[in-house]
Design an enzyme around this catalytic site. Structure first.
Site, PDB file in Angstrom:
ATOM      1  N   ASN A  10      48.292  46.686  40.530  1.00  0.00           N
ATOM      2  CA  ASN A  10      47.145  45.647  40.035  1.00  0.00           C
ATOM      3  C   ASN A  10      47.373  45.272  38.902  1.00  0.00           C
ATOM      4  O   ASN A  10      47.332  45.809  37.949  1.00  0.00           O
ATOM      5  CB  ASN A  10      45.973  46.252  40.467  1.00  0.00           C
ATOM      6  CG  ASN A  10      44.750  45.465  39.830  1.00  0.00           C
ATOM      7  OD1 ASN A  10      44.634  44.443  39.546  1.00  0.00           O
ATOM      8  ND2 ASN A  10      43.810  46.186  39.496  1.00  0.00           N
ATOM      9  N   TRP A  11      47.968  43.758  38.882  1.00  0.00           N
ATOM     10  CA  TRP A  11      48.481  43.189  37.678  1.00  0.00           C
ATOM     11  C   TRP A  11      47.048  42.619  36.958  1.00  0.00           C
ATOM     12  O   TRP A  11      47.359  42.513  35.646  1.00  0.00           O
ATOM     13  CB  TRP A  11      49.277  42.191  38.002  1.00  0.00           C
ATOM     14  CG  TRP A  11      50.602  42.515  38.110  1.00  0.00           C
ATOM     15  CD1 TRP A  11      51.139  43.659  38.329  1.00  0.00           C
ATOM     16  CD2 TRP A  11      51.881  41.662  37.978  1.00  0.00           C
ATOM     17  NE1 TRP A  11      52.555  43.881  38.266  1.00  0.00           N
ATOM     18  CE2 TRP A  11      52.965  42.488  38.236  1.00  0.00           C
ATOM     19  CE3 TRP A  11      52.267  40.508  37.578  1.00  0.00           C
ATOM     20  CZ2 TRP A  11      54.313  41.853  38.002  1.00  0.00           C
ATOM     21  CZ3 TRP A  11      53.273  39.892  37.627  1.00  0.00           C
ATOM     22  CH2 TRP A  11      54.573  40.693  37.885  1.00  0.00           C
ATOM     23  N   LYS A  12      45.923  42.441  37.364  1.00  0.00           N
ATOM     24  CA  LYS A  12      44.700  42.221  36.641  1.00  0.00           C
ATOM     25  C   LYS A  12      45.143  40.923  35.968  1.00  0.00           C
ATOM     26  O   LYS A  12      45.694  40.276  36.527  1.00  0.00           O
ATOM     27  CB  LYS A  12      44.286  43.301  35.521  1.00  0.00           C
ATOM     28  CG  LYS A  12      44.252  44.642  36.080  1.00  0.00           C
ATOM     29  CD  LYS A  12      43.522  45.771  35.297  1.00  0.00           C
ATOM     30  CE  LYS A  12      43.469  47.175  36.233  1.00  0.00           C
ATOM     31  NZ  LYS A  12      42.763  47.873  35.357  1.00  0.00           N
ATOM     32  N   HIS A  92      36.647  46.153  42.757  1.00  0.00           N
ATOM     33  CA  HIS A  92      37.087  46.922  41.522  1.00  0.00           C
ATOM     34  C   HIS A  92      36.202  47.216  40.459  1.00  0.00           C
ATOM     35  O   HIS A  92      35.263  46.267  40.449  1.00  0.00           O
ATOM     36  CB  HIS A  92      38.449  46.178  40.849  1.00  0.00           C
ATOM     37  CG  HIS A  92      39.119  47.248  39.960  1.00  0.00           C
ATOM     38  ND1 HIS A  92      38.722  47.198  38.809  1.00  0.00           N
ATOM     39  CD2 HIS A  92      40.419  47.638  40.045  1.00  0.00           C
ATOM     40  CE1 HIS A  92      39.519  47.739  37.771  1.00  0.00           C
ATOM     41  NE2 HIS A  92      40.616  48.295  38.768  1.00  0.00           N
ATOM     42  N   GLU A  94      36.078  46.855  37.396  1.00  0.00           N
ATOM     43  CA  GLU A  94      36.087  46.013  36.397  1.00  0.00           C
ATOM     44  C   GLU A  94      35.198  44.671  36.989  1.00  0.00           C
ATOM     45  O   GLU A  94      34.595  43.973  36.296  1.00  0.00           O
ATOM     46  CB  GLU A  94      37.408  45.615  36.140  1.00  0.00           C
ATOM     47  CG  GLU A  94      37.899  46.629  35.015  1.00  0.00           C
ATOM     48  CD  GLU A  94      39.638  46.607  35.119  1.00  0.00           C
ATOM     49  OE1 GLU A  94      40.141  45.770  35.447  1.00  0.00           O
ATOM     50  OE2 GLU A  94      40.131  47.645  34.588  1.00  0.00           O
ATOM     51  N   GLU A 162      38.961  55.160  42.256  1.00  0.00           N
ATOM     52  CA  GLU A 162      39.439  55.269  40.730  1.00  0.00           C
ATOM     53  C   GLU A 162      38.351  55.527  40.087  1.00  0.00           C
ATOM     54  O   GLU A 162      37.160  54.667  39.612  1.00  0.00           O
ATOM     55  CB  GLU A 162      39.645  53.702  40.716  1.00  0.00           C
ATOM     56  CG  GLU A 162      40.736  52.964  41.452  1.00  0.00           C
ATOM     57  CD  GLU A 162      41.373  51.746  40.921  1.00  0.00           C
ATOM     58  OE1 GLU A 162      42.526  51.895  40.597  1.00  0.00           O
ATOM     59  OE2 GLU A 162      40.660  50.978  40.512  1.00  0.00           O
ATOM     60  N   GLY A 168      43.186  52.945  32.667  1.00  0.00           N
ATOM     61  CA  GLY A 168      43.837  52.350  31.593  1.00  0.00           C
ATOM     62  C   GLY A 168      43.410  53.454  30.233  1.00  0.00           C
ATOM     63  O   GLY A 168      43.603  53.032  29.134  1.00  0.00           O
ATOM     64  N   SER A 207      45.325  55.550  35.611  1.00  0.00           N
ATOM     65  CA  SER A 207      46.289  56.267  34.789  1.00  0.00           C
ATOM     66  C   SER A 207      47.560  56.684  35.478  1.00  0.00           C
ATOM     67  O   SER A 207      48.020  57.805  34.885  1.00  0.00           O
ATOM     68  CB  SER A 207      45.964  57.296  33.654  1.00  0.00           C
ATOM     69  OG  SER A 207      44.984  56.313  32.833  1.00  0.00           O
ATOM     70  N   GLY A 228      47.629  50.042  37.859  1.00  0.00           N
ATOM     71  CA  GLY A 228      47.375  49.096  36.741  1.00  0.00           C
ATOM     72  C   GLY A 228      48.391  48.868  35.932  1.00  0.00           C
ATOM     73  O   GLY A 228      49.618  48.280  36.205  1.00  0.00           O
ATOM     74  N   GLY A 229      48.524  49.300  34.882  1.00  0.00           N
ATOM     75  CA  GLY A 229      49.416  48.860  33.597  1.00  0.00           C
ATOM     76  C   GLY A 229      50.751  49.436  33.917  1.00  0.00           C
ATOM     77  O   GLY A 229      51.799  48.897  33.519  1.00  0.00           O
TER      78      GLY A 229
HETATM   79  P1  PGA Z   1      45.602  51.758  35.389  1.00  0.00           P
HETATM   80  O1  PGA Z   1      44.507  50.842  36.367  1.00  0.00           O
HETATM   81  O2  PGA Z   1      46.729  52.387  36.161  1.00  0.00           O
HETATM   82  O3  PGA Z   1      45.888  50.967  34.149  1.00  0.00           O
HETATM   83  O4  PGA Z   1      44.773  53.135  34.812  1.00  0.00           O
HETATM   84  C1  PGA Z   1      44.388  51.179  37.706  1.00  0.00           C
HETATM   85  C2  PGA Z   1      43.520  50.166  38.117  1.00  0.00           C
HETATM   86  O5  PGA Z   1      42.565  49.712  37.245  1.00  0.00           O
HETATM   87  O6  PGA Z   1      43.637  49.930  39.325  1.00  0.00           O
END
Ligand code: PGA
Length: 245
Positions: A10-12, A92, A94, A162, A168, A207, A228-229
């Site tokens: 997930n590149w956000k 998600h 976010e 999640e 993150g 994470s 994500g990251g």
């Molecule tokens: P993260 O994000 O791996 O950077 O913690 C995961 C996500 O929000 O899908």
């Protein structure tokens, strides 16, 4: 039940044309992986990412539940398909938090995505307050029950657990906490879909890194990861893919 794992990035709100080399490198690793791999990039990159990695599963991070209409700034499932996307994330945290998306909104999005033939990664997860208050499983189970699609079948559906406090932050639940949550989600999926609920993949997200992926993938009912990251660079993402295979 062991299923082929799904590792989705997930590149956000990260990535421009300058990052297409990372997409290509990840897609090459995916060709020989022992798991399914996908990358959910910003909408502006979908078509170029598809061209840069033929045959690789490129996805979106959100979509509108309507087919078309007066929804400034929104993108429909048909538009994502037209751009070459094969999957989309919905719900998600976010988006639930920053865009006020409700379980009802997310369910409508999931149903529209499935109707269009997109694979859906439906996200659920508790806040730190719910975790510390001993309400994590109850909170997430209720979220899942209210946001699961009632139409569209389950073949294209995946769920991602999640925990918001793990996204993150570098913090990860214990393997026991992940196992408890995934078992609870599996029970809810079986309650909703019967036997078909056993086949829905439940991903863990928050994470995930090369250094903890193998341990997380060994937890019962963890059928993959939403990353994500650590999905932004092939050098970080490929070891996670390898751990799943
Ligand atoms: P993260 O994000 O791996 O950077 O913690 C995961 C996500 O929000 O899908």
């Amino acid at each position: 039940m062991t299923k082929r794992k799904l590792v989705a990035g997930n590149w956000k709100m990260h990535g421009t044309g300058a990052d297409l080399g990372q997409v290509t490198a990840i897609s090459i690793a995916a060709e020989t992986a022992g798991c399914d791999v996908a990358l959910c990039v910003p909408a502006t990159l979908i078509e170029r990412a598809v061209c840069a990695s033929p045959g690789f599963a490129i996805g979106a991070q959100d979509m509108h539940s309507a087919d078309q209409g007066a929804h400034t700034g929104d993108i429909s499932a048909a538009m994502l398909k037209d751009a070459g996307a094969r999957l989309t994330i919905v719900g998600h945290s976010e988006r639930r938090e920053a865009h006020g998306e409700s379980d009802t909104d997310i369910r409508a999005k999931a149903e529209a995505a499935l109707a269009a033939g997109l694979v859906v990664i439906l996200c659920v997860g508790e806040s730190l307050g719910a975790r510390e208050g001993g309400q994590a499983v109850a909170t997430v189970a209720a979220q899942l029950d209210a946001s699961l699609p009632r139409a569209g079948g389950t073949e294209l559906l995946a769920v991602a657990y999640e925990p918001i406090w793990a996204i993150g932050t570098g913090k990860v639940p214990t393997t026991d906490e992940i196992a408890d949550m995934h078992a609870a989600l599996r029970a809810r999926l079986i309650a909703a879909y019967g036997e078909a609920g056993k086949l829905v993949r439940i991903l863990y997200g928050g994470s995930v890194k090369g250094s903890n992926a193998a341990q997380i993938f060994a937890v019962p009912d963890v059928d993959g990861a939403l990353v994500g990251g650590a999905s932004l660079k092939a050098a970080d993402f490929v070891p996670i893919i390898a751990a799943a295979g």
